[in-house]
Design an enzyme around this catalytic site. Sequence first.
Site, PDB file in Angstrom:
ATOM      1  N   TYR A 144     -35.393   3.861  31.323  1.00 48.59           N
ATOM      2  CA  TYR A 144     -35.149   5.011  30.341  1.00 48.59           C
ATOM      3  C   TYR A 144     -35.860   4.929  29.125  1.00 48.59           C
ATOM      4  CZ  TYR A 144     -32.169   8.322  28.160  1.00 48.59           C
ATOM      5  OH  TYR A 144     -31.933   9.516  27.386  1.00 48.59           O
ATOM      6  N   LYS A 148     -38.323   7.353  27.075  1.00 47.52           N
ATOM      7  CA  LYS A 148     -38.041   8.073  25.601  1.00 47.52           C
ATOM      8  C   LYS A 148     -38.922   7.511  24.391  1.00 47.52           C
ATOM      9  CE  LYS A 148     -35.116  10.834  27.036  1.00 47.52           C
ATOM     10  NZ  LYS A 148     -35.405  12.401  27.024  1.00 47.52           N
TER      11      LYS A 148
END
Length: 283
Positions: A144, A148
Amino acid sequence: MSTILITGAGTGFGKEVSLRLAEAGHDVIAGVEIIAQVTALRAAATERGVALRVEKLDVTDPDDREAAQAWDVDVLLNNAGISEGGSTVDIPADHLRRQFEVNVFGPVLLTQGIATSMIARGGGRIVFMSAVAGLTTDPFTGAYAASKHAVEAFADALHQELAEFGIRVATINPGPFLTGFNDTMFETWKTWRDDPAARVFDYEKLAFPHEQYDPEPVFETTVKVLTGEDTAYRHVLPTEIVDSTKQQLAEVWDRRQSEGSGPDARPDLVRTAFEIAPATPVD
């Protein structure tokens, strides 16, 4: 009146921001991933007494992205995203690829077409719902956080590349907010089609390693950024974690390679992941 397109509006931040903007009288297109969410969001808009245009927009679907190019968007919020939890050594390849398809490739490809239209019209605003995880990295959130970090890089590049065309770019960087998003990230292992015995970690024993905040600051700030009231580029939220985030970034420059082995050598956040209860709110 500006037309504001919000992706990932079926749940979470995107849903509430869409409804609040519609309540304020803005022309909002709420993009949702699946058809079932269209009906649900329209019902929520009716309940709130607002006019909200809801469209199916799966950012990973080329046909959906192509359809969106005809919507004359003045402001784009790239909010659609998923979170894959688990150690980098354990995450199956298909889950790793899916993380980047939804969080990076889909939004960037959607942005390409919409940005081109903005250039032709002489201006616009592009906002990315990034995360503090786009600046720092916690254990068991590597996939994740990597996605990002990639979003941050694209946003920064677009900020520089599109300035001369009157297009403003900004990021929203939520930290640990209690929406369910962070906790379900630590349950994605349940869908892995692998051999559990081959995993390095027992994910039944792990949880998101932070206490979590009420999400109201994200709603308020995002609305202000989309409407142009707030013109800052980066927005780390809640504001009380700004200093600790900067400190975490600075500490990397003096970091030493880890020494020792076994549970006693676990970094603090790894230890916290083993000890904290899911959905723990900030006191």
